[in-house]
Scaffold this motif. Structure first.
Motif, PDB file in Angstrom:
ATOM      1  N   GLU A 179     103.101 -78.041 -54.732  1.00 42.75           N
ATOM      2  CA  GLU A 179     104.400 -78.305 -55.501  1.00 42.75           C
ATOM      3  C   GLU A 179     105.505 -77.588 -54.690  1.00 42.75           C
ATOM      4  N   ALA A 180     105.555 -76.326 -54.244  1.00 49.21           N
ATOM      5  CA  ALA A 180     106.612 -75.875 -53.708  1.00 49.21           C
ATOM      6  C   ALA A 180     107.057 -76.633 -52.187  1.00 49.21           C
ATOM      7  N   ASP A 181     106.096 -77.079 -51.679  1.00 52.45           N
ATOM      8  CA  ASP A 181     106.520 -77.926 -50.343  1.00 52.45           C
ATOM      9  C   ASP A 181     107.225 -79.249 -50.761  1.00 52.45           C
ATOM     10  N   GLU A 182     106.737 -79.991 -51.801  1.00 55.08           N
ATOM     11  CA  GLU A 182     107.379 -81.062 -52.294  1.00 55.08           C
ATOM     12  C   GLU A 182     108.822 -80.809 -53.037  1.00 55.08           C
ATOM     13  N   GLU A 183     108.995 -79.777 -53.349  1.00 53.03           N
ATOM     14  CA  GLU A 183     110.145 -79.383 -53.841  1.00 53.03           C
ATOM     15  C   GLU A 183     111.359 -79.239 -52.849  1.00 53.03           C
ATOM     16  N   VAL A 184     110.887 -78.999 -51.883  1.00 53.64           N
ATOM     17  CA  VAL A 184     111.937 -78.720 -50.565  1.00 53.64           C
ATOM     18  C   VAL A 184     112.605 -79.698 -50.118  1.00 53.64           C
ATOM     19  N   TRP A 185     112.203 -80.839 -50.341  1.00 53.62           N
ATOM     20  CA  TRP A 185     113.116 -82.063 -49.899  1.00 53.62           C
ATOM     21  C   TRP A 185     114.114 -82.335 -51.038  1.00 53.62           C
ATOM     22  N   ARG A 186     114.001 -81.890 -52.351  1.00 49.61           N
ATOM     23  CA  ARG A 186     115.085 -81.840 -53.159  1.00 49.61           C
ATOM     24  C   ARG A 186     115.875 -80.819 -53.298  1.00 49.61           C
ATOM     25  N   ASP A 187     115.183 -79.586 -53.050  1.00 49.21           N
ATOM     26  CA  ASP A 187     115.961 -78.429 -53.256  1.00 49.21           C
ATOM     27  C   ASP A 187     116.802 -77.796 -52.083  1.00 49.21           C
ATOM     28  N   ARG A 191     120.324 -80.602 -50.475  1.00 53.98           N
ATOM     29  CA  ARG A 191     121.539 -79.977 -50.615  1.00 53.98           C
ATOM     30  C   ARG A 191     122.536 -79.765 -49.411  1.00 53.98           C
ATOM     31  N   LEU A 192     121.763 -80.110 -48.490  1.00 55.66           N
ATOM     32  CA  LEU A 192     122.890 -79.798 -47.090  1.00 55.66           C
ATOM     33  C   LEU A 192     123.930 -80.528 -46.789  1.00 55.66           C
ATOM     34  N   PRO A 193     125.123 -79.962 -46.548  1.00 54.93           N
ATOM     35  CA  PRO A 193     126.285 -80.619 -46.444  1.00 54.93           C
ATOM     36  C   PRO A 193     126.358 -81.374 -45.353  1.00 54.93           C
ATOM     37  N   ALA A 194     127.043 -82.650 -45.534  1.00 50.50           N
ATOM     38  CA  ALA A 194     127.496 -83.534 -44.478  1.00 50.50           C
ATOM     39  C   ALA A 194     127.990 -82.917 -43.184  1.00 50.50           C
ATOM     40  N   ARG A 195     129.065 -81.878 -43.756  1.00 48.90           N
ATOM     41  CA  ARG A 195     129.811 -81.388 -42.391  1.00 48.90           C
ATOM     42  C   ARG A 195     128.715 -80.638 -41.336  1.00 48.90           C
ATOM     43  N   ASN A 199     123.602 -86.469 -40.675  1.00 50.67           N
ATOM     44  CA  ASN A 199     122.384 -87.485 -40.887  1.00 50.67           C
ATOM     45  C   ASN A 199     121.441 -87.240 -41.947  1.00 50.67           C
ATOM     46  N   ILE A 200     120.916 -86.032 -42.203  1.00 51.20           N
ATOM     47  CA  ILE A 200     120.281 -85.752 -43.281  1.00 51.20           C
ATOM     48  C   ILE A 200     121.017 -86.076 -44.534  1.00 51.20           C
ATOM     49  N   ALA A 201     122.448 -85.504 -44.427  1.00 52.25           N
ATOM     50  CA  ALA A 201     123.163 -85.820 -45.992  1.00 52.25           C
ATOM     51  C   ALA A 201     122.976 -87.396 -46.130  1.00 52.25           C
ATOM     52  N   ALA A 202     123.408 -88.276 -45.280  1.00 58.10           N
ATOM     53  CA  ALA A 202     123.688 -89.462 -45.280  1.00 58.10           C
ATOM     54  C   ALA A 202     122.180 -90.280 -45.986  1.00 58.10           C
ATOM     55  N   THR A 203     120.995 -89.548 -45.583  1.00 53.54           N
ATOM     56  CA  THR A 203     119.674 -90.275 -45.971  1.00 53.54           C
ATOM     57  C   THR A 203     119.116 -89.619 -46.779  1.00 53.54           C
ATOM     58  N   ALA A 204     119.657 -88.238 -47.568  1.00 52.25           N
ATOM     59  CA  ALA A 204     118.968 -87.680 -48.393  1.00 52.25           C
ATOM     60  C   ALA A 204     118.214 -88.175 -49.622  1.00 52.25           C
ATOM     61  N   PRO A 205     118.988 -89.015 -50.317  1.00 51.40           N
ATOM     62  CA  PRO A 205     118.286 -89.976 -51.292  1.00 51.40           C
ATOM     63  C   PRO A 205     116.909 -90.397 -50.779  1.00 51.40           C
ATOM     64  N   LEU A 206     116.987 -91.202 -49.713  1.00 53.89           N
ATOM     65  CA  LEU A 206     115.946 -91.749 -49.113  1.00 53.89           C
ATOM     66  C   LEU A 206     114.867 -90.802 -48.533  1.00 53.89           C
ATOM     67  N   LEU A 207     115.137 -89.674 -48.230  1.00 52.13           N
ATOM     68  CA  LEU A 207     114.152 -88.698 -47.806  1.00 52.13           C
ATOM     69  C   LEU A 207     113.538 -88.161 -48.970  1.00 52.13           C
ATOM     70  N   VAL A 208     114.183 -87.706 -50.160  1.00 51.81           N
ATOM     71  CA  VAL A 208     113.373 -87.445 -51.323  1.00 51.81           C
ATOM     72  C   VAL A 208     112.545 -88.301 -51.687  1.00 51.81           C
ATOM     73  N   ALA A 209     112.849 -89.761 -51.645  1.00 52.80           N
ATOM     74  CA  ALA A 209     111.978 -90.431 -52.388  1.00 52.80           C
ATOM     75  C   ALA A 209     110.881 -90.838 -51.566  1.00 52.80           C
ATOM     76  N   ARG A 210     110.795 -90.609 -50.350  1.00 53.76           N
ATOM     77  CA  ARG A 210     109.690 -91.224 -49.402  1.00 53.76           C
ATOM     78  C   ARG A 210     108.881 -90.002 -48.838  1.00 53.76           C
TER      79      ARG A 210
END
Length: 233
Positions: A179-187, A191-195, A199-210
């Motif tokens: 469960e802790a590993d799974e939460e890393v994508w969301r937590d 939360r990483l800033p686009a600055r 690339n991670i910030a732009a795709t974050a919702p997709l990463l969390v979903a997949r």
């Protein structure tokens, strides 16, 4: 000098009921070993513990198997039997291979601890051989030359087993760690800033979903698409 009589394998097998009232069979031992792997992991699968679970002496196991590694290979073959159970070809090679790949992957994930112990083994046992014969037959029947059929078969089976080990390792983790590993994508990632991580910030919702789902179906489709493109060129 008197020649020592060789006792046939069938005569070495126990026919009397165990303390639990069961008559031991090859299948019963394998099924019990699978249950022990699920409950205790590979470290918990020993001849002594298996004997206790069966209500028999540990030496009884060796009436059916040459040793614990022989039992491990039998477990691996049982997983292939589960994967192939009731499978029927449709005649469409790509659909049939996709179904078989998903069946093999699912059969291993039904027994994560067994997958970690057996997915890297080559048994040469009947169910494994039958599945290999089926896969090669599908590829050759689709029109692939033998060299291409073997190359694709190699990638196909190794891919399914590699993902089985990867995904089984996740399932075998203690629930809090998983469960802790799974939460890393969301937590963390989400939360990483686009600055700093555009690339991670732009795709974050997709990463969390997949990313907490297995990538095996996608990888399998990519492999089959590559094979299909080769067949049509």
């Amino acid at each position: 000098m008197t020649t020592k009589r060789v006792v046939p394998e069938t005569a070495r097998r126990r026919r009397r009921p165990t303390k639990q009232g069961q008559v031991l069979t090859h299948r019963l031992i394998v099924e019990t070993a699978l249950r022990m792997l699920r409950e205790h992991g590979a470290a918990g699968l020993t001849a002594r513990r298996l004997g206790l679970a069966l209500g028999a002496d540990a030496s009884t196991v060796y009436r059916y198997f040459r040793g614990m590694d022989d039992l491990v290979l039998a477990i691996a073959d049982e997983v292939f039997a589960n994967a192939m159970a009731d499978w029927r070809p449709t005649g469409h090679w790509r659909a049939d291979l996709r179904d078989l790949g998903l069946r093999i992957h699912h059969a291993y994930l039904a027994h994560p601890q067994a997958a970690l112990l057996t997915a890297s083994r080559v048994t040469g046992r009947p169910n494994e051989v039958a599945s290999d014969e089926t896969i090669l037959g599908i590829l050759r029947g689709a029109g692939f030359a033998d060299a291409d059929a073997v190359r694709i078969y190699h990638a196909f089976i190794d891919q399914s087993l590699a993902f089985a080990i990867l995904d089984a390792a996740t399932l075998a983790l203690p629930a809090p760690a998983r469960e802790a590993d799974e939460e890393v994508w969301r937590d963390t990632y989400a939360r990483l800033p686009a600055r700093t991580h555009p690339n991670i910030a732009a795709t974050a919702p997709l990463l969390v979903a997949r990313m907490n789902n297995s990538a095996y179906p996608t990888a399998l489709d990519m492999l089959l698409s590559s094979a299909s493109a080769q067949l049509t060129t």
